[in-house]
Write a protein that holds these residues in place. Structure first.
Motif, PDB file in Angstrom:
ATOM      1  N   MET A   1     -17.264  46.367 -68.187  1.00 29.23           N
ATOM      2  CA  MET A   1     -17.734  47.064 -69.363  1.00 29.23           C
ATOM      3  C   MET A   1     -17.304  46.298 -70.604  1.00 29.23           C
ATOM      4  SD  MET A   1     -19.399  49.904 -68.909  1.00 29.23           S
ATOM      5  CE  MET A   1     -19.406  51.547 -68.302  1.00 29.23           C
ATOM      6  N   SER A   2     -18.145  46.336 -71.597  1.00 29.38           N
ATOM      7  CA  SER A   2     -17.857  45.720 -72.886  1.00 29.38           C
ATOM      8  C   SER A   2     -17.701  46.816 -73.932  1.00 29.38           C
ATOM      9  CB  SER A   2     -18.985  44.780 -73.298  1.00 29.38           C
ATOM     10  OG  SER A   2     -19.102  43.717 -72.374  1.00 29.38           O
ATOM     11  N   THR A   3     -17.047  46.465 -75.027  1.00 28.12           N
ATOM     12  CA  THR A   3     -16.865  47.392 -76.138  1.00 28.12           C
ATOM     13  C   THR A   3     -17.783  46.968 -77.272  1.00 28.12           C
ATOM     14  OG1 THR A   3     -14.570  47.706 -75.471  1.00 28.12           O
ATOM     15  CG2 THR A   3     -15.158  48.416 -77.688  1.00 28.12           C
ATOM     16  N   PHE A   4     -18.417  47.951 -77.909  1.00 33.03           N
ATOM     17  CA  PHE A   4     -19.367  47.680 -78.978  1.00 33.03           C
ATOM     18  C   PHE A   4     -19.041  48.527 -80.200  1.00 33.03           C
ATOM     19  CE2 PHE A   4     -21.521  46.653 -75.067  1.00 33.03           C
ATOM     20  CZ  PHE A   4     -22.161  45.458 -75.350  1.00 33.03           C
ATOM     21  N   ALA A   5     -19.170  47.909 -81.367  1.00 28.20           N
ATOM     22  CA  ALA A   5     -19.080  48.619 -82.641  1.00 28.20           C
ATOM     23  C   ALA A   5     -20.511  48.796 -83.140  1.00 28.20           C
ATOM     24  CB  ALA A   5     -18.261  47.816 -83.643  1.00 28.20           C
ATOM     25  N   VAL A   6     -20.865  50.036 -83.409  1.00 26.48           N
ATOM     26  CA  VAL A   6     -22.211  50.356 -83.882  1.00 26.48           C
ATOM     27  C   VAL A   6     -22.087  50.925 -85.288  1.00 26.48           C
ATOM     28  CG1 VAL A   6     -24.270  51.776 -83.514  1.00 26.48           C
ATOM     29  CG2 VAL A   6     -23.000  50.853 -81.541  1.00 26.48           C
ATOM     30  N   THR A   7     -22.862  50.374 -86.195  1.00 24.65           N
ATOM     31  CA  THR A   7     -22.888  50.883 -87.563  1.00 24.65           C
ATOM     32  C   THR A   7     -24.254  51.487 -87.826  1.00 24.65           C
ATOM     33  OG1 THR A   7     -21.387  49.111 -88.222  1.00 24.65           O
ATOM     34  CG2 THR A   7     -22.505  50.309 -89.984  1.00 24.65           C
ATOM     35  N   TYR A   8     -24.241  52.719 -88.295  1.00 19.21           N
ATOM     36  CA  TYR A   8     -25.456  53.397 -88.735  1.00 19.21           C
ATOM     37  C   TYR A   8     -25.488  53.372 -90.266  1.00 19.21           C
ATOM     38  CZ  TYR A   8     -26.375  55.967 -84.279  1.00 19.21           C
ATOM     39  OH  TYR A   8     -26.661  56.340 -82.992  1.00 19.21           O
ATOM     40  N   PHE A   9     -26.648  53.116 -90.817  1.00 19.61           N
ATOM     41  CA  PHE A   9     -26.901  53.248 -92.245  1.00 19.61           C
ATOM     42  C   PHE A   9     -28.005  54.294 -92.381  1.00 19.61           C
ATOM     43  CE2 PHE A   9     -25.296  48.997 -91.527  1.00 19.61           C
ATOM     44  CZ  PHE A   9     -24.316  48.881 -92.501  1.00 19.61           C
ATOM     45  N   TYR A  10     -27.659  55.435 -92.953  1.00 19.65           N
ATOM     46  CA  TYR A  10     -28.599  56.550 -93.018  1.00 19.65           C
ATOM     47  C   TYR A  10     -29.664  56.355 -94.091  1.00 19.65           C
ATOM     48  CZ  TYR A  10     -25.046  58.932 -90.223  1.00 19.65           C
ATOM     49  OH  TYR A  10     -24.138  59.273 -89.257  1.00 19.65           O
ATOM     50  N   SER A  11     -30.872  56.804 -93.775  1.00 18.92           N
ATOM     51  CA  SER A  11     -31.974  56.765 -94.727  1.00 18.92           C
ATOM     52  C   SER A  11     -32.351  58.166 -95.195  1.00 18.92           C
ATOM     53  CB  SER A  11     -33.190  56.082 -94.088  1.00 18.92           C
ATOM     54  OG  SER A  11     -33.588  56.773 -92.918  1.00 18.92           O
ATOM     55  N   ALA A  12     -31.699  59.178 -94.647  1.00 22.44           N
ATOM     56  CA  ALA A  12     -31.992  60.568 -95.011  1.00 22.44           C
ATOM     57  C   ALA A  12     -30.986  61.061 -96.043  1.00 22.44           C
ATOM     58  CB  ALA A  12     -31.934  61.446 -93.769  1.00 22.44           C
TER      59      ALA A  12
END
Length: 93
Positions: A1-12
């Motif tokens: 398994m790998s580790t991931f950083a996810v960034t969300y940028f909201y448009s709402a």
């Protein structure tokens, strides 16, 4: 398994996010209970969030993230998935 950083940028706007947030958090909670979501939370000074995930691949994770109620509602203007190598902390190897 790998580790991931996810960034969300909201448009709402905040009101729209608030309407769907309970479904979004329920969805996150399910992934947290299975161990695939390691941590998540909104950013303080920008309209977005940081999520830390464990997954086999970026493609697998992208498929999972496509089912986030915020994404389905069209509230994520940009999503960045980056493999992360934590050296120190609870998710280091």
């Amino acid at each position: 398994m790998s580790t991931f950083a996810v960034t969300y940028f909201y448009s709402a706007d905040p009101a729209q996010l608030a309407e769907v947030r309970p479904l979004h958090r329920e969805w996150l909670s399910g992934h947290f209970s299975t161990g695939s979501l390691l941590a998540s939370g909104p950013k303080v000074d920008t309209p977005g969030a940081l999520l830390i995930w464990s997954a086999e691949s970026v493609e697998e994770l992208a498929t999972v993230l496509d089912n986030d109620p915020f994404d389905i509602a069209g509230f994520i203007g940009e999503r960045v998935i980056e493999e992360w190598n934590p050296i120190f902390g609870p998710w280091s190897s």
